[in-house]
Design a protein around this motif. Structure first.
Motif, PDB file in Angstrom:
ATOM      1  N   SER A   1       0.865  -1.185   0.000  1.00 33.53           N
ATOM      2  CA  SER A   1       0.000   0.000   0.000  1.00 33.53           C
ATOM      3  C   SER A   1       0.900   1.233   0.000  1.00 33.53           C
ATOM      4  O   SER A   1       1.712   1.414   0.919  1.00 33.53           O
ATOM      5  N   VAL A   2       0.764   2.065  -1.000  1.00 33.81           N
ATOM      6  CA  VAL A   2       1.675   3.197  -1.138  1.00 33.81           C
ATOM      7  C   VAL A   2       0.959   4.387  -1.756  1.00 33.81           C
ATOM      8  O   VAL A   2       0.141   4.233  -2.668  1.00 33.81           O
ATOM      9  N   VAL A   3       1.232   5.573  -1.218  1.00 30.19           N
ATOM     10  CA  VAL A   3       0.710   6.808  -1.802  1.00 30.19           C
ATOM     11  C   VAL A   3       1.888   7.729  -2.096  1.00 30.19           C
ATOM     12  O   VAL A   3       2.942   7.644  -1.466  1.00 30.19           O
ATOM     13  N   THR A   4       1.703   8.601  -3.073  1.00 30.73           N
ATOM     14  CA  THR A   4       2.780   9.470  -3.539  1.00 30.73           C
ATOM     15  C   THR A   4       2.413  10.932  -3.364  1.00 30.73           C
ATOM     16  O   THR A   4       1.295  11.340  -3.707  1.00 30.73           O
ATOM     17  N   LEU A   5       3.354  11.708  -2.834  1.00 28.76           N
ATOM     18  CA  LEU A   5       3.200  13.155  -2.760  1.00 28.76           C
ATOM     19  C   LEU A   5       4.071  13.780  -3.848  1.00 28.76           C
ATOM     20  O   LEU A   5       5.243  13.431  -3.980  1.00 28.76           O
ATOM     21  N   PRO A   6       3.532  14.719  -4.622  1.00 22.23           N
ATOM     22  CA  PRO A   6       4.291  15.319  -5.720  1.00 22.23           C
ATOM     23  C   PRO A   6       5.324  16.321  -5.208  1.00 22.23           C
ATOM     24  O   PRO A   6       4.997  17.454  -4.863  1.00 22.23           O
ATOM     25  N   GLY A   7       6.585  15.908  -5.149  1.00 23.41           N
ATOM     26  CA  GLY A   7       7.649  16.777  -4.668  1.00 23.41           C
ATOM     27  C   GLY A   7       8.687  17.005  -5.740  1.00 23.41           C
ATOM     28  O   GLY A   7       9.579  16.188  -5.954  1.00 23.41           O
TER      29      GLY A   7
ATOM     30  N   THR B   1      -4.884   5.445   6.040  1.00 19.02           N
ATOM     31  CA  THR B   1      -5.542   4.931   7.247  1.00 19.02           C
ATOM     32  C   THR B   1      -7.054   5.112   7.233  1.00 19.02           C
ATOM     33  O   THR B   1      -7.804   4.156   7.436  1.00 19.02           O
ATOM     34  N   VAL B   2      -7.495   6.328   7.001  1.00 18.87           N
ATOM     35  CA  VAL B   2      -8.932   6.629   7.057  1.00 18.87           C
ATOM     36  C   VAL B   2      -9.655   6.139   5.804  1.00 18.87           C
ATOM     37  O   VAL B   2     -10.713   5.493   5.873  1.00 18.87           O
ATOM     38  N   HIS B   3      -9.061   6.440   4.632  1.00 23.24           N
ATOM     39  CA  HIS B   3      -9.733   6.116   3.373  1.00 23.24           C
ATOM     40  C   HIS B   3      -9.363   4.739   2.828  1.00 23.24           C
ATOM     41  O   HIS B   3     -10.047   4.218   1.950  1.00 23.24           O
ATOM     42  N   GLY B   4      -8.276   4.175   3.314  1.00 22.73           N
ATOM     43  CA  GLY B   4      -7.876   2.857   2.843  1.00 22.73           C
ATOM     44  C   GLY B   4      -7.339   2.834   1.432  1.00 22.73           C
ATOM     45  O   GLY B   4      -7.373   1.798   0.755  1.00 22.73           O
ATOM     46  N   PHE B   5      -6.821   3.952   0.964  1.00 26.08           N
ATOM     47  CA  PHE B   5      -6.260   3.999  -0.385  1.00 26.08           C
ATOM     48  C   PHE B   5      -4.918   3.274  -0.414  1.00 26.08           C
ATOM     49  O   PHE B   5      -4.134   3.342   0.539  1.00 26.08           O
ATOM     50  N   THR B   6      -4.642   2.632  -1.529  1.00 25.39           N
ATOM     51  CA  THR B   6      -3.434   1.794  -1.610  1.00 25.39           C
ATOM     52  C   THR B   6      -2.504   2.163  -2.768  1.00 25.39           C
ATOM     53  O   THR B   6      -1.390   1.650  -2.840  1.00 25.39           O
ATOM     54  N   HIS B   7      -2.939   3.010  -3.673  1.00 24.34           N
ATOM     55  CA  HIS B   7      -2.105   3.317  -4.848  1.00 24.34           C
ATOM     56  C   HIS B   7      -2.553   4.659  -5.453  1.00 24.34           C
ATOM     57  O   HIS B   7      -2.994   4.724  -6.587  1.00 24.34           O
ATOM     58  N   HIS B   8      -2.350   5.733  -4.687  1.00 19.06           N
ATOM     59  CA  HIS B   8      -2.873   7.031  -5.092  1.00 19.06           C
ATOM     60  C   HIS B   8      -1.822   8.135  -5.038  1.00 19.06           C
ATOM     61  O   HIS B   8      -0.901   8.099  -4.215  1.00 19.06           O
ATOM     62  N   VAL B   9      -1.997   9.109  -5.920  1.00 20.74           N
ATOM     63  CA  VAL B   9      -1.275  10.373  -5.824  1.00 20.74           C
ATOM     64  C   VAL B   9      -2.127  11.312  -4.974  1.00 20.74           C
ATOM     65  O   VAL B   9      -3.334  11.449  -5.206  1.00 20.74           O
ATOM     66  N   VAL B  10      -1.507  11.931  -3.979  1.00 21.16           N
ATOM     67  CA  VAL B  10      -2.209  12.903  -3.143  1.00 21.16           C
ATOM     68  C   VAL B  10      -1.792  14.286  -3.618  1.00 21.16           C
ATOM     69  O   VAL B  10      -0.626  14.670  -3.511  1.00 21.16           O
TER      70      VAL B  10
END
Length: 331
Positions: free
Chosen positions: A118-124, A276-285
């Motif tokens: 489960s991984v999310v990405t922040l655009p940096g 944690t709250v939304h249960g997303f596993t493969h998203h760009v935030v």
């Protein structure tokens, strides 16, 4: 989910520390443990993983660079290395991962998701060319760094009746050049998205200076032309005194602007909520019209920020010293 990992990858950008702080504070608020992975995917493969404590978030929001360090890792493109990294994350009981970085970092995150992480990405990235967001962490700081430098360069160019070629970062995208050029009132903005003619640029510069201008600023994205080579060519082609400046890595460092510090904090905290709250596993935030949005990786390309030709045309019109030079004639 009990433990979250966080890493910064690729080129550093102002505001990354603010994003790390947002991840830490939000995770601790939700009763989670946090592991910091140093030197990005390279550090992950070498198990350079340390538990992070609440005090580590103190005093970092205003610091440039990244306390977690960063690196590029070509070997992470290999599937066996991606599998190894996923196994390492499981070995350290890391249930979800926050990746902060640019396009290459996003591809690495997608690869880890395919390995069951489960991984999310922040655009940096300072380039502002990431999918899934209107603005990337570090872009505003880079633009303001260019802006401050150009103001100083114009002072000396005006004192010597010179034209100044200022090369800025942007190998594949001209967002920094366009935003900084518009903000500083550059007479010419050269970007990889819009082809230009050196000869027409030279003719226009000569006409401007003959008409009484005491200085001209040419903002050149590195992907549009080599700033030094262009300056040397203009010197030989015209009678104008040309000075050249390559701002280089000064655009990456330094204290983040308030905008980037806020953006980093908001997206960092939102990344924790995504896992944690939304249960997303493969998203760009990211952000869209000042709202936080969560975009699945497979849909992210549809939300890639495109170069604004209308804004570019406006900047060219505002920068023109004489109205008879249309955008097409100048560039």
């Amino acid at each position: 989910m009990k433990t979250i990992g966080v890493l910064t990858s690729g080129g550093d950008s102002p505001g990354m520390n603010a994003a790390v702080r947002g991840v830490l504070r939000a995770a601790f608020h939700h009763g989670l443990s946090v592991c910091g992975i140093r030197q990005g995917y390279k550090g992950l493969l070498h198990e350079d993983i340390v538990p992070m404590k609440p005090y580590m978030a103190g005093g970092i929001v205003h610091r440039g660079g990244t306390i977690l360090k960063t690196a590029r890792c070509l070997e992470f493109k290999e599937e066996n290395m991606q599998k190894k990294a996923a196994d390492i994350l499981r070995k350290h009981h890391i249930d979800g991962l926050v990746v902060i970085g640019g396009d290459g970092s996003l591809k690495g995150a997608e690869a880890l998701y395919r390995q069951g992480i489960s991984v999310v990405t922040l655009p940096g990235t300072i380039d502002n060319d990431m999918p899934g967001t209107d603005e990337t962490i570090g872009f505003d700081s880079a633009v303001n760094t260019v802006l401050q430098a150009v103001h100083k360069i114009r002072d000396t160019a005006s004192s010597h009746d010179r034209a100044a070629v200022v090369e800025v970062m942007g190998r594949h995208a001209g967002h920094i050049a366009l935003a900084a050029g518009l903000a500083c009132g550059a007479e010419y903005i050269l970007v990889p998205e819009v082809p230009f003619s050196r000869e027409k640029l030279a003719v226009s510069l000569e006409e401007q200076m003959k008409a009484g201008r005491t200085n001209s600023i040419v903002i050149c994205a590195e992907g549009a032309d080599d700033g030094r080579a262009l300056g040397m060519w203009l010197k030989e082609r015209t009678d104008i005194d040309i000075c050249m400046t390559n701002l280089g890595y000064v655009q990456r460092g330094g204290e983040p602007t308030a905008r980037d510090a806020i953006l980093g904090g908001v997206l960092g905290a939102s990344a924790v909520e995504a896992l944690t709250v939304h249960g997303f596993t493969h998203h760009v935030v990211g952000v869209e019209r000042s709202r936080v949005i969560y975009t699945p990786y497979e849909q992210a390309e549809e939300k890639r920020r495109t170069f604004s030709r209308p804004l570019y045309d406006l900047a060219a019109m505002l920068g023109a010293a004489q109205d008879e030079f249309s955008i097409e004639e100048k560039f």
